[in-house]
Scaffold this motif. Structure first.
Motif, PDB file in Angstrom:
ATOM      1  N   PHE A  35       0.833  -1.212   0.000  1.00  0.00           N
ATOM      2  CA  PHE A  35       0.000   0.000   0.000  1.00  0.00           C
ATOM      3  C   PHE A  35       0.864   1.258   0.000  1.00  0.00           C
ATOM      4  CE2 PHE A  35      -2.494  -3.397   1.884  1.00  0.00           C
ATOM      5  CZ  PHE A  35      -3.563  -3.409   0.997  1.00  0.00           C
ATOM      6  N   LEU A  36       1.986   1.168   0.732  1.00  0.00           N
ATOM      7  CA  LEU A  36       2.897   2.316   0.727  1.00  0.00           C
ATOM      8  C   LEU A  36       3.473   2.534  -0.668  1.00  0.00           C
ATOM      9  CD1 LEU A  36       4.824   1.911   4.108  1.00  0.00           C
ATOM     10  CD2 LEU A  36       3.221   3.711   3.472  1.00  0.00           C
ATOM     11  N   ILE A  37       3.820   1.410  -1.315  1.00  0.00           N
ATOM     12  CA  ILE A  37       4.351   1.528  -2.688  1.00  0.00           C
ATOM     13  C   ILE A  37       3.286   2.141  -3.595  1.00  0.00           C
ATOM     14  CG2 ILE A  37       5.084   0.206  -4.721  1.00  0.00           C
ATOM     15  CD1 ILE A  37       6.396  -1.784  -2.733  1.00  0.00           C
ATOM     16  N   GLY A  38       2.061   1.632  -3.456  1.00  0.00           N
ATOM     17  CA  GLY A  38       0.955   2.166  -4.268  1.00  0.00           C
ATOM     18  C   GLY A  38       0.735   3.640  -4.012  1.00  0.00           C
ATOM     19  N   LEU A  39       0.784   4.003  -2.717  1.00  0.00           N
ATOM     20  CA  LEU A  39       0.579   5.407  -2.343  1.00  0.00           C
ATOM     21  C   LEU A  39       1.674   6.284  -2.955  1.00  0.00           C
ATOM     22  CD1 LEU A  39      -1.526   6.778  -0.467  1.00  0.00           C
ATOM     23  CD2 LEU A  39       0.223   6.764   1.309  1.00  0.00           C
ATOM     24  N   ALA A  40       2.907   5.777  -2.850  1.00  0.00           N
ATOM     25  CA  ALA A  40       4.023   6.562  -3.383  1.00  0.00           C
ATOM     26  C   ALA A  40       3.924   6.690  -4.899  1.00  0.00           C
ATOM     27  CB  ALA A  40       5.347   5.909  -2.992  1.00  0.00           C
ATOM     28  N   VAL A  41       3.669   5.545  -5.547  1.00  0.00           N
ATOM     29  CA  VAL A  41       3.677   5.543  -7.016  1.00  0.00           C
ATOM     30  C   VAL A  41       2.498   6.321  -7.589  1.00  0.00           C
ATOM     31  CG1 VAL A  41       3.417   4.048  -9.059  1.00  0.00           C
ATOM     32  CG2 VAL A  41       4.987   3.403  -7.214  1.00  0.00           C
ATOM     33  N   PHE A  42       1.339   6.146  -6.982  1.00  0.00           N
ATOM     34  CA  PHE A  42       0.133   6.730  -7.588  1.00  0.00           C
ATOM     35  C   PHE A  42      -0.311   8.052  -6.957  1.00  0.00           C
ATOM     36  CE2 PHE A  42      -0.256   2.152  -8.521  1.00  0.00           C
ATOM     37  CZ  PHE A  42      -0.209   2.249  -9.901  1.00  0.00           C
ATOM     38  N   VAL A  43       0.295   8.427  -5.826  1.00  0.00           N
ATOM     39  CA  VAL A  43      -0.120   9.687  -5.187  1.00  0.00           C
ATOM     40  C   VAL A  43       1.064  10.650  -5.018  1.00  0.00           C
ATOM     41  CG1 VAL A  43      -1.174  10.752  -3.154  1.00  0.00           C
ATOM     42  CG2 VAL A  43      -2.040   8.562  -4.003  1.00  0.00           C
ATOM     43  N   TYR A  44       2.060  10.240  -4.218  1.00  0.00           N
ATOM     44  CA  TYR A  44       3.098  11.198  -3.857  1.00  0.00           C
ATOM     45  C   TYR A  44       4.019  11.558  -5.027  1.00  0.00           C
ATOM     46  CZ  TYR A  44       1.417  10.530   0.854  1.00  0.00           C
ATOM     47  OH  TYR A  44       0.610  10.474   1.950  1.00  0.00           O
ATOM     48  N   ILE A  45       4.409  10.556  -5.795  1.00  0.00           N
ATOM     49  CA  ILE A  45       5.290  10.852  -6.939  1.00  0.00           C
ATOM     50  C   ILE A  45       4.557  11.731  -7.963  1.00  0.00           C
ATOM     51  CG2 ILE A  45       6.529   9.836  -8.910  1.00  0.00           C
ATOM     52  CD1 ILE A  45       7.368   7.557  -7.045  1.00  0.00           C
ATOM     53  N   PRO A  46       3.290  11.404  -8.325  1.00  0.00           N
ATOM     54  CA  PRO A  46       2.584  12.304  -9.250  1.00  0.00           C
ATOM     55  C   PRO A  46       2.421  13.723  -8.709  1.00  0.00           C
ATOM     56  CG  PRO A  46       1.469  10.199  -9.182  1.00  0.00           C
ATOM     57  CD  PRO A  46       2.533  10.159  -8.117  1.00  0.00           C
ATOM     58  N   ILE A  47       2.159  13.844  -7.398  1.00  0.00           N
ATOM     59  CA  ILE A  47       2.029  15.202  -6.828  1.00  0.00           C
ATOM     60  C   ILE A  47       3.360  15.939  -6.958  1.00  0.00           C
ATOM     61  CG2 ILE A  47       1.729  16.500  -4.681  1.00  0.00           C
ATOM     62  CD1 ILE A  47      -0.409  14.477  -3.869  1.00  0.00           C
ATOM     63  N   GLY A  48       4.438  15.225  -6.607  1.00  0.00           N
ATOM     64  CA  GLY A  48       5.771  15.832  -6.715  1.00  0.00           C
ATOM     65  C   GLY A  48       6.094  16.195  -8.159  1.00  0.00           C
ATOM     66  N   TRP A  49       5.750  15.287  -9.071  1.00  0.00           N
ATOM     67  CA  TRP A  49       6.039  15.532 -10.490  1.00  0.00           C
ATOM     68  C   TRP A  49       5.220  16.706 -11.006  1.00  0.00           C
ATOM     69  CZ3 TRP A  49      10.149  13.855 -12.707  1.00  0.00           C
ATOM     70  CH2 TRP A  49      10.288  13.969 -14.085  1.00  0.00           C
ATOM     71  N   SER A  50       3.990  16.774 -10.527  1.00  0.00           N
ATOM     72  CA  SER A  50       3.127  17.878 -10.938  1.00  0.00           C
ATOM     73  C   SER A  50       3.701  19.212 -10.440  1.00  0.00           C
ATOM     74  CB  SER A  50       1.717  17.655 -10.372  1.00  0.00           C
ATOM     75  OG  SER A  50       0.829  18.599 -10.866  1.00  0.00           O
ATOM     76  N   ALA A  51       4.177  19.204  -9.191  1.00  0.00           N
ATOM     77  CA  ALA A  51       4.791  20.425  -8.646  1.00  0.00           C
ATOM     78  C   ALA A  51       6.005  20.817  -9.486  1.00  0.00           C
ATOM     79  CB  ALA A  51       5.194  20.195  -7.195  1.00  0.00           C
ATOM     80  N   TYR A  52       6.780  19.824  -9.904  1.00  0.00           N
ATOM     81  CA  TYR A  52       7.958  20.066 -10.750  1.00  0.00           C
ATOM     82  C   TYR A  52       7.547  20.651 -12.103  1.00  0.00           C
ATOM     83  CZ  TYR A  52      11.875  18.713 -13.812  1.00  0.00           C
ATOM     84  OH  TYR A  52      12.882  18.706 -14.735  1.00  0.00           O
ATOM     85  N   LEU A  53       6.542  20.015 -12.711  1.00  0.00           N
ATOM     86  CA  LEU A  53       6.078  20.468 -14.033  1.00  0.00           C
ATOM     87  C   LEU A  53       5.550  21.897 -14.003  1.00  0.00           C
ATOM     88  CD1 LEU A  53       4.049  17.399 -15.424  1.00  0.00           C
ATOM     89  CD2 LEU A  53       6.221  18.288 -16.277  1.00  0.00           C
ATOM     90  N   SER A  54       4.981  22.271 -12.861  1.00  0.00           N
ATOM     91  CA  SER A  54       4.346  23.590 -12.783  1.00  0.00           C
ATOM     92  C   SER A  54       5.341  24.734 -12.950  1.00  0.00           C
ATOM     93  CB  SER A  54       3.580  23.737 -11.464  1.00  0.00           C
ATOM     94  OG  SER A  54       4.477  23.823 -10.384  1.00  0.00           O
ATOM     95  N   PHE A  55       6.626  24.441 -12.828  1.00  0.00           N
ATOM     96  CA  PHE A  55       7.649  25.484 -12.996  1.00  0.00           C
ATOM     97  C   PHE A  55       8.348  25.409 -14.356  1.00  0.00           C
ATOM     98  CE2 PHE A  55       7.284  24.956  -8.382  1.00  0.00           C
ATOM     99  CZ  PHE A  55       6.998  26.267  -8.025  1.00  0.00           C
ATOM    100  N   PHE A  56       7.794  24.586 -15.249  1.00  0.00           N
ATOM    101  CA  PHE A  56       8.439  24.414 -16.556  1.00  0.00           C
ATOM    102  C   PHE A  56       7.462  24.665 -17.698  1.00  0.00           C
ATOM    103  CE2 PHE A  56      11.339  22.290 -13.802  1.00  0.00           C
ATOM    104  CZ  PHE A  56      12.572  22.388 -14.419  1.00  0.00           C
ATOM    105  N   GLU A  57       8.027  24.987 -18.843  1.00  0.00           N
ATOM    106  CA  GLU A  57       7.245  25.030 -20.080  1.00  0.00           C
ATOM    107  C   GLU A  57       7.074  23.569 -20.504  1.00  0.00           C
ATOM    108  OE1 GLU A  57       5.910  27.394 -22.091  1.00  0.00           O
ATOM    109  OE2 GLU A  57       5.351  25.841 -23.521  1.00  0.00           O
ATOM    110  N   ALA A  58       5.873  23.043 -20.303  1.00  0.00           N
ATOM    111  CA  ALA A  58       5.667  21.611 -20.538  1.00  0.00           C
ATOM    112  C   ALA A  58       4.480  21.382 -21.449  1.00  0.00           C
ATOM    113  CB  ALA A  58       5.465  20.887 -19.194  1.00  0.00           C
ATOM    114  N   ARG A  59       4.610  21.822 -22.675  1.00  0.00           N
ATOM    115  CA  ARG A  59       3.550  21.552 -23.659  1.00  0.00           C
ATOM    116  C   ARG A  59       3.925  20.309 -24.440  1.00  0.00           C
ATOM    117  NH1 ARG A  59       0.201  25.522 -25.329  1.00  0.00           N
ATOM    118  NH2 ARG A  59       0.551  25.181 -27.532  1.00  0.00           N
TER     119      ARG A  59
END
Lengths: 421, 322
Positions: free
Chosen positions: B42-66
């Protein structure tokens, strides 16, 4: 007691094993062959994306062609629903992207490196294609997709209903507005432009003599004539002469065949079904002229085949696309003419298509040739959506057309700036 | 030399190698292993499907990502600035506020009403409880399509148009015409139908936990049955459940997507934030940088509203809050 201990041990063992398996499951999945490209030892598995065509038998046909190809195992994803674009674009960012997919020529596909150059595939038969299709798929001197079908879109109408109302097929937008009013009864609405009314946005622009973009990719749709045309569409909407919230949208002819409406915007693909339902009681006409400088307009839609530039089997994918959409003329003809009616983009096939030689289909081909507007690859999805917003804000919501066009300009200019600097 | 076990009991060296100690050491390790075996996936699932996407989204928000999710052009807060000045996004926040302000109290009242009715039943209680709960099992997409194509279809044979036709009222285009905004009726009824049963169950459980002695004492003191006992006994006793229900409803309203997306395609109105972000980041603009910035803004907003609401309602204060 010992039996109980043993039982506890067994239960724990089972639970531990189950938990272990659950933990290993995702890891195991990472290395499994999921049946997609790259999974097989030969690397000859391909996946192709198609949106769901409405005509009966099309899904089976595409799968039949794929099965007949013996150099790769081609899996078809037949994507239903109205958000094919969303699924395609999100898939293209992942490892599960299709190797081959259908879409329309748009520059951002090329700019972002999402499609492969197919110039070498088409070069030997380039002259046998509709040259307008070749032009719309050419960006920076290279050809990026192969047109599968051309789909002219125009108005279908019930001859008997117009005759009963004492009117001729409208030749101007004013006449269309008048006809809609005369044809509307408590059972039948005058005109169906689609539930969102957006399918006629481009024809409206063209019928005023304007265009979406200029040749050097500047905004060309924002004119007083277009704003006036939007107001006329609003009149039909406001006065209750448009069919709204129909169970099936504009691409499906059932609003016309079920007697809900007298005039419907639809595509030539629906012609066989309409003729079967209504016999000779059907005619077609283009989107009528909307300004003095304009002329009637027809949307030459269609679908093209592209190869994912990031495919792990790009050579196999190109080989398959060449086999099906360049070499197999029998399948191309079957695809264009056996289900709905589409105009084959191959000139030789179009010339030999007897089903398109007479009657209503021949009229459709004539409108295609005379009034058709082909894809502009610089007119991207974001720009399309911006003008869909204009239709929503002005025709359906009653807002000021100039203000709505100003708002769209901001989005389109941002898009143009990003694409062309 | 003695050895201290985890249980703090001193043992002699002679006893150190006894099966008891081995079993205890294995027990600790075994429990630790079991803990990770059970929670790990469940921790792996949480990390893979929740925390990593949130982190990646935060990262993307500071880039030109079209058209890409692995961008290279850093743009700072440009995407945030674009989204905060984007009319469509700010309007979507207004749409959400209107929607939440209506759907939360209505669903709360409707669910509570259903629970009170079902709770008073002397027979067929389980039947009615199931009937009201069953819609919870229906997907929002399926329900939206039924509402759109059958009940609220704009043509003459749509169910609602047939009914109003009996009274001489003309057909209404429930979803195509924003003036008047009948689309809200469609959206609110579909959500009520889908959600009320679930919250009714929560209220039923809470109602059955109210000690009958309270009502008996109130009756002895002269309280009248009905509104008086409801207001002074039932409602205060349901405070904790009501707080939780309102919180859940608010979060669900923030997450509203399916019915808006399926009922209001190609509109510029009635778009809550998630629908707006979907159109920004997928399918059309493919602007993952701007979409991620909007998602971050929305996440922050949800956190603030949830904390404020929890503080206002006294959520988590336990008994002293009552």
């Amino acid at each position: 007691m010992s039996a109980m201990s043993s039982s506890n041990w067994d239960r724990r063992s089972v639970l531990r094993a189950a938990a272990g398996l659950a933990a290993l499951g995702p890891l195991a999945a990472c290395g499994s062959n999921n049946g997609r490209s790259g999974g097989g030892s030969s690397g000859k598995n391909l996946t192709q994306y198609f949106h769901a065509y409405g005509e009966a038998g099309t899904e089976q046909a595409i799968k039949k062609y794929a099965k007949a190809y013996d150099k790769a195992n081609v899996t078809t994803q037949w994507i239903t629903g109205s958000n094919f674009e969303s699924k395609l674009f999100s898939a293209l960012l992942t490892d599960n992207a299709p190797d081959v997919f259908e879409f329309h020529p748009q520059i951002q596909l090329v700019e972002s490196g999402q499609v492969a150059d197919l110039t070498d595939l088409i070069a030997p038969v380039k002259d046998d294609f509709n040259q307008a299709d070749i032009a719309s798929h050419t960006i920076d001197g290279k050809i990026w997709g192969i047109r599968m079908i051309d789909d002219p879109q125009f108005f279908f109408y019930r001859k008997s209903l117009l005759a009963d109302a004492g009117i001729e097929p409208p030749a101007t937008l004013d006449e269309l507005v008048e006809a809609a009013a005369k044809l509307t009864t408590d059972k039948v609405k005058g005109v169906f432009l689609g539930n969102s009314i957006t399918p006629v946005m481009n024809p409206l622009i063209w019928s005023t003599g304007a265009n979406t973009l200029t040749d050097d990719n500047k905004i060309a749709y924002h004119t007083d004539e277009v704003a006036a045309g939007l107001k006329q569409l609003r009149t039909m909407f406001k006065d209750g002469h448009l069919l709204l919230d129909a169970p099936a949208d504009w691409w499906d002819p059932s609003a016309l065949t079920q007697g809900l409406v007298a005039i419907q915007w639809c595509g030539m693909w629906a012609m066989p079904v309409i003729q079967q339902a209504l016999g000779d009681d059907v005619g077609i006409f283009p989107f009528p002229q909307s300004a003095d400088a304009g002329k009637p307009a027809v949307t030459n839609g269609g679908w093209s085949m592209f190869v994912n530039a990031k495919s792990k089997n790009i050579d196999a994918a190109k080989e398959y696309v060449k086999w099906l959409w360049i070499d197999q003329k029998e399948y191309q003809e079957d695809w264009a003419l056996s289900y709905g009616f589409h105009i084959p983009p191959r000139a030789s096939l179009a010339a030999s298509a007897t089903k398109l030689k007479s009657g209503l289909p021949a009229e459709g081909v004539k409108l295609f040739d005379e009034y058709g507007h082909f894809d502009n690859p610089a007119w991207t999805q974001a720009m399309i959506v911006a003008l869909e917003g204009v239709v929503a804000d002005t025709v359906r919501k009653g807002g000021d057309p100039q203000a709505a066009l100003d708002k769209a300009d901001k989005t389109v200019e941002r898009e143009l700036k990003k694409l062309f600097g | 030399m003695s050895t201290t076990t985890t249980s703090g009991v001193a043992q002699s060296p002679a006893a150190a190698g006894t099966p008891t100690k081995v079993r205890k050491r294995r027990g600790v390790r075994g429990r630790t292993l079991s803990f990770w075996l059970f929670t790990g996936p469940f921790l792996i699932g949480l990390a893979v499907f929740v925390y990593i996407p949130i982190g990646w989204s935060a990262y993307l928000s500071f880039f030109e990502a079209r058209y890409t999710v692995t961008p290279s052009t850093f743009v700072g807060f440009d995407n945030y600035s674009y989204m905060l000045t984007n009319d469509k996004f700010t309007e979507s926040l207004v749409t959400f506020t209107v929607f939440a302000a209506f759907i939360v109290p209505v669903t709360w009242a409707f669910s509570l009403g259903l629970a009170l009715l079902v709770n008073r039943l002397r027979f067929m209680r389980a039947f009615f409880r199931s009937v009201f709960f069953l819609p919870t099992a229906v997907s929002f997409v399926a329900a939206s399509l039924i509402w759109k194509m059958s009940i609220f279809s704009g043509v003459r044979f749509g169910l609602m148009n047939t009914v109003i036709g009996w009274f001489g009222v003309e057909n209404i285009a429930w979803l195509a015409n924003p003036n008047p905004p009948w689309y809200w009726l469609v959206i609110v009824t579909v959500r009520l139908w889908l959600q009320a049963g679930f919250y009714m169950i929560l209220f039923l459980a809470a109602l059955q936990n109210i000690p009958p002695e309270l009502y008996e004492a109130a009756a002895i003191d002269g309280a009248k049955r009905g509104w008086q006992t409801f207001r002074h006994i039932t409602l205060p006793q349901l405070r904790a459940t009501s707080t939780a229900v309102i919180l859940l409803l608010l979060v669900a309203a923030f997450q509203a997507f399916d019915e808006f997306f399926n009922l209001l395609a190609k509109t510029t109105w009635g778009r809550p934030p998630l629908v707006e972000l979907y159109y920004t980041a997928l399918g059309e603009s493919q602007d993952y940088g701007a979409g991620s910035a909007g998602a971050m803004i929305l996440t922050l907003l949800i956190c603030v509203v949830t904390l404020a609401q929890g503080r206002f309602m006294g959520f988590g204060k336990g008994e002293e809050a009552k």
